[in-house]
Design an enzyme around this catalytic site. Sequence first.
Site, PDB file in Angstrom:
ATOM      1  N   TYR A 170      31.274  33.372  34.325  1.00 35.45           N
ATOM      2  CA  TYR A 170      32.365  33.200  33.365  1.00 35.45           C
ATOM      3  C   TYR A 170      31.828  32.340  32.235  1.00 35.45           C
ATOM      4  O   TYR A 170      31.631  31.136  32.392  1.00 35.45           O
ATOM      5  CB  TYR A 170      33.566  32.550  34.047  1.00 35.45           C
ATOM      6  CG  TYR A 170      34.808  32.434  33.196  1.00 35.45           C
ATOM      7  CD1 TYR A 170      34.912  33.040  31.938  1.00 35.45           C
ATOM      8  CD2 TYR A 170      35.906  31.713  33.657  1.00 35.45           C
ATOM      9  CE1 TYR A 170      36.062  32.931  31.183  1.00 35.45           C
ATOM     10  CE2 TYR A 170      37.075  31.596  32.912  1.00 35.45           C
ATOM     11  CZ  TYR A 170      37.142  32.201  31.665  1.00 35.45           C
ATOM     12  OH  TYR A 170      38.289  32.091  30.914  1.00 35.45           O
ATOM     13  N   LYS A 228      31.920  37.762  32.439  1.00 40.81           N
ATOM     14  CA  LYS A 228      33.008  37.775  31.471  1.00 40.81           C
ATOM     15  C   LYS A 228      32.491  36.970  30.291  1.00 40.81           C
ATOM     16  O   LYS A 228      32.398  35.738  30.354  1.00 40.81           O
ATOM     17  CB  LYS A 228      34.288  37.147  32.024  1.00 40.81           C
ATOM     18  CG  LYS A 228      35.413  37.133  30.985  1.00 40.81           C
ATOM     19  CD  LYS A 228      36.660  36.419  31.474  1.00 40.81           C
ATOM     20  CE  LYS A 228      37.712  36.421  30.362  1.00 40.81           C
ATOM     21  NZ  LYS A 228      38.924  35.640  30.726  1.00 40.81           N
ATOM     22  N   ILE A 252      38.012  41.739  30.290  1.00 35.62           N
ATOM     23  CA  ILE A 252      38.974  40.940  31.047  1.00 35.62           C
ATOM     24  C   ILE A 252      39.803  40.185  30.022  1.00 35.62           C
ATOM     25  O   ILE A 252      39.251  39.472  29.180  1.00 35.62           O
ATOM     26  CB  ILE A 252      38.275  39.947  31.982  1.00 35.62           C
ATOM     27  CG1 ILE A 252      37.366  40.671  32.975  1.00 35.62           C
ATOM     28  CG2 ILE A 252      39.306  39.095  32.717  1.00 35.62           C
ATOM     29  CD1 ILE A 252      36.514  39.742  33.824  1.00 35.62           C
TER      30      ILE A 252
END
Length: 301
Positions: A135, A163, A206
């Site tokens: 992330y 992401k 996302i």
Amino acid sequence: MTRPVGMIPAIPTPMNEDHTINFDGIGKVLDHLIDNGIETVLVGGSNGEYSLMSLEERKEVIQYVCDKVKGKAKVMAGTGCHRTEDTIALTKFASDAGADWALVINPYYMHTSEQGIIDFYKAVAQNSDIGILIYHYPDVTNVELSPELIHEISQIDGIVGIKNTADQLHTNKLLALTKDNEDFSLLTGFEHLILPTLAVGGHGAIGVVHNLVPAELVRLYNLVVNENNIKEAVELNQKLMPLYDVIEEEVIPGTVKAGLEALGLPGGASRLPLIPASAEYKEKIKELLSDVGVLKTEEAK
């Protein structure tokens, strides 16, 4: 290990008036997403207020979502913690609960070296039975991982994606470095960059707007990836742009919850220091959802 692709909503956590978790509300949001073509959901991300939950609450929400969508959708669970050992433990819990992947934010409070970041992801991946996604959100963490560093991390066994909530130049460079890695997905975290990311070979996104227009974003993905219909994809993306713009005009997830409530779904309060959307914003998001066509005109009044 498989890698995630497509449009993945970062689901919010509906709250009761006393700021306890509304599990029934989470279930209704999940039903809405799955009914509109969503195949993977992210639970316990930033939009889900994970940082304002106790560890036990995080576990309860992950378990609930895994149980609710079993056999209907896949689950990505946010499991990042400040301590490496806690991250490993929560990732193991998510795996046992039925999650397919774990999303793990890079170390950011205790600043370390690039080698320290590599070793962190290596420790998490080596101690996990499910695939790990990086992330990367430098606007929030104030830690930017270079495309070269992410490429190195991507070669660790068990690392299956990222992401990447970073600008398009960063995403393009990262795609060029990882394009031959069929076990690694690049998912953008910015709605504005969904179309360009898909067009240059990215694997999905996302995001938070996904909760409000899931069918439309699934359609956008299919137009680019499966139908190679850029013209229609551009037209649809232009239609959705006002939603991309407005979602960050006030505090997230209050804006997302206001949109859900406009659609007749549970949203509820957020925990301090987060605050709800203003009355003016709630009217504005209703009008935009009506313009997109997901809210009937009479319901927007």
